[in-house]
Design a protein around this motif. Structure first.
Motif, PDB file in Angstrom:
ATOM      1  N   UNK A 119       0.902  -1.143  -0.050  1.00 60.04           N
ATOM      2  CA  UNK A 119       0.102  -0.018   0.245  1.00 60.04           C
ATOM      3  C   UNK A 119       0.908   1.210   0.136  1.00 60.04           C
ATOM      4  N   UNK A 120       2.027   1.321   0.807  1.00 58.26           N
ATOM      5  CA  UNK A 120       2.945   2.245   0.841  1.00 58.26           C
ATOM      6  C   UNK A 120       3.710   2.498  -0.569  1.00 58.26           C
ATOM      7  N   UNK A 121       4.129   1.487  -0.841  1.00 55.51           N
ATOM      8  CA  UNK A 121       4.845   1.602  -2.425  1.00 55.51           C
ATOM      9  C   UNK A 121       3.787   2.244  -3.600  1.00 55.51           C
ATOM     10  N   UNK A 122       2.583   1.684  -3.334  1.00 56.94           N
ATOM     11  CA  UNK A 122       1.626   2.132  -4.425  1.00 56.94           C
ATOM     12  C   UNK A 122       1.270   3.620  -4.207  1.00 56.94           C
ATOM     13  N   UNK A 123       1.150   4.019  -3.189  1.00 56.86           N
ATOM     14  CA  UNK A 123       0.960   5.466  -2.427  1.00 56.86           C
ATOM     15  C   UNK A 123       1.836   6.430  -3.131  1.00 56.86           C
ATOM     16  N   UNK A 124       3.204   6.042  -2.973  1.00 57.59           N
ATOM     17  CA  UNK A 124       4.277   6.745  -3.658  1.00 57.59           C
ATOM     18  C   UNK A 124       3.987   7.035  -5.254  1.00 57.59           C
ATOM     19  N   UNK A 125       3.849   5.558  -5.662  1.00 53.57           N
ATOM     20  CA  UNK A 125       3.682   5.565  -7.174  1.00 53.57           C
ATOM     21  C   UNK A 125       2.447   6.504  -7.620  1.00 53.57           C
ATOM     22  N   UNK A 126       1.308   6.703  -7.058  1.00 53.46           N
ATOM     23  CA  UNK A 126       0.195   7.378  -7.007  1.00 53.46           C
ATOM     24  C   UNK A 126       0.379   8.667  -6.931  1.00 53.46           C
ATOM     25  N   UNK A 127       1.288   9.410  -6.051  1.00 56.87           N
ATOM     26  CA  UNK A 127       1.710  10.658  -5.978  1.00 56.87           C
ATOM     27  C   UNK A 127       2.756  11.085  -7.262  1.00 56.87           C
ATOM     28  N   UNK A 128       3.659   9.994  -7.621  1.00 54.56           N
ATOM     29  CA  UNK A 128       4.386  10.306  -8.771  1.00 54.56           C
ATOM     30  C   UNK A 128       4.067  10.511 -10.090  1.00 54.56           C
ATOM     31  N   UNK A 129       2.974   9.417 -10.235  1.00 55.58           N
ATOM     32  CA  UNK A 129       2.439   9.263 -11.729  1.00 55.58           C
ATOM     33  C   UNK A 129       1.198   9.519 -11.972  1.00 55.58           C
ATOM     34  N   UNK A 130       0.376   9.720 -10.810  1.00 51.04           N
ATOM     35  CA  UNK A 130      -1.076  10.051 -10.816  1.00 51.04           C
ATOM     36  C   UNK A 130      -2.123   8.905 -11.062  1.00 51.04           C
ATOM     37  N   UNK A 131      -1.594   7.650 -11.081  1.00 53.23           N
ATOM     38  CA  UNK A 131      -2.220   6.550 -11.142  1.00 53.23           C
ATOM     39  C   UNK A 131      -1.433   5.415 -10.476  1.00 53.23           C
ATOM     40  N   UNK A 132      -2.229   4.311 -10.134  1.00 49.29           N
ATOM     41  CA  UNK A 132      -1.614   3.041  -9.708  1.00 49.29           C
ATOM     42  C   UNK A 132      -1.397   2.075 -10.928  1.00 49.29           C
ATOM     43  N   UNK A 133      -0.336   1.488 -10.888  1.00 48.40           N
ATOM     44  CA  UNK A 133      -0.221   0.628 -12.109  1.00 48.40           C
ATOM     45  C   UNK A 133       0.969  -0.292 -11.729  1.00 48.40           C
ATOM     46  N   UNK A 134       0.958  -1.626 -12.662  1.00 50.36           N
ATOM     47  CA  UNK A 134       2.119  -2.292 -12.682  1.00 50.36           C
ATOM     48  C   UNK A 134       2.398  -2.720 -14.103  1.00 50.36           C
ATOM     49  N   UNK A 135       3.759  -2.683 -14.394  1.00 52.09           N
ATOM     50  CA  UNK A 135       4.255  -3.042 -15.693  1.00 52.09           C
ATOM     51  C   UNK A 135       4.345  -4.470 -15.852  1.00 52.09           C
ATOM     52  N   UNK A 136       3.976  -5.096 -17.088  1.00 50.98           N
ATOM     53  CA  UNK A 136       4.410  -6.629 -17.229  1.00 50.98           C
ATOM     54  C   UNK A 136       4.854  -6.789 -18.763  1.00 50.98           C
ATOM     55  N   UNK A 137       5.533  -7.508 -18.977  1.00 50.36           N
ATOM     56  CA  UNK A 137       5.886  -7.743 -20.283  1.00 50.36           C
ATOM     57  C   UNK A 137       5.252  -8.203 -21.214  1.00 50.36           C
ATOM     58  N   UNK A 138       4.366  -9.073 -20.968  1.00 45.31           N
ATOM     59  CA  UNK A 138       3.285  -9.746 -21.846  1.00 45.31           C
ATOM     60  C   UNK A 138       1.890  -9.178 -21.427  1.00 45.31           C
ATOM     61  N   UNK A 139       1.252  -8.839 -22.644  1.00 45.62           N
ATOM     62  CA  UNK A 139       0.077  -8.331 -22.584  1.00 45.62           C
ATOM     63  C   UNK A 139      -0.960  -9.565 -22.331  1.00 45.62           C
ATOM     64  N   UNK A 140      -1.944  -9.612 -21.347  1.00 45.25           N
ATOM     65  CA  UNK A 140      -2.927 -10.639 -21.214  1.00 45.25           C
ATOM     66  C   UNK A 140      -3.601 -10.619 -22.417  1.00 45.25           C
ATOM     67  N   UNK A 141      -3.917 -11.663 -23.088  1.00 44.78           N
ATOM     68  CA  UNK A 141      -5.042 -11.965 -24.301  1.00 44.78           C
ATOM     69  C   UNK A 141      -6.417 -11.927 -23.770  1.00 44.78           C
ATOM     70  N   UNK A 142      -6.816 -12.231 -22.716  1.00 40.81           N
ATOM     71  CA  UNK A 142      -8.193 -12.416 -22.224  1.00 40.81           C
ATOM     72  C   UNK A 142      -8.831 -11.172 -21.590  1.00 40.81           C
TER      73      UNK A 142
END
Length: 139
Positions: free
Chosen positions: A19-42
């Motif tokens: 929660x704390x890590x994502x709060x920092x990301x929200x403050x820095x980028x304006x959204x909570x996200x996670x990057x993944x190499x492969x895009x889910x097909x479903x």
């Protein structure tokens, strides 16, 4: 038909730490996200009420609703997928999982219940104690 993702939260100690890590990301980028190499097909099934379930220290411990999937580039310029997540991190009943790479699909029927949901009479024991009892084979 709704489906979920399951992902390891590497280097995360517990739901409060995530929660704390994502709060920092929200403050820095304006959204909570996670990057993944492969895009889910479903994608359609994931965005129909799906969540990402976080495996923290060997057990699913929390989830977040998936809001969108976007094409993105990582820090090295390589193409990836940005999973846009709801700001709210919901703790779940712990469900032991072995380590794996990347992410996996998780059927809605196999997803653990939120901690705010009834647990069938085990509400009086903390989740970490139940996990330890399971690890010892006493639960």
């Amino acid at each position: 038909m709704t489906i979920h993702l399951i992902k390891l939260a590497v280097g995360v100690d517990d739901a409060a730490h995530l929660r704390a890590l994502q709060s920092r990301r929200l403050q820095s980028f304006g959204e909570v996200f996670h990057r993944t190499r492969m895009r889910p097909k479903r994608q359609d099934a994931l965005l129909d009420g799906g969540s990402i379930y976080w495996v923290i220290r060997g057990a699913i411990a929390a989830r977040q609703r998936l809001l969108a999937l976007r094409d993105d580039n990582d820090e090295d310029g390589r193409p990836c997928c940005r999973l846009i997540l709801d700001h709210q991190l919901i703790e779940t009943q712990r469900q032991t999982r072995r380590a794996f790479q990347g992410w996996r699909y998780l059927d809605a029927a196999d997803a653990p219940a939120d901690l705010s949901e009834p647990t069938g009479g085990n509400d009086e024991l903390p989740a970490d104690l139940i996990e330890e009892l399971k690890r010892l084979g006493l639960w």
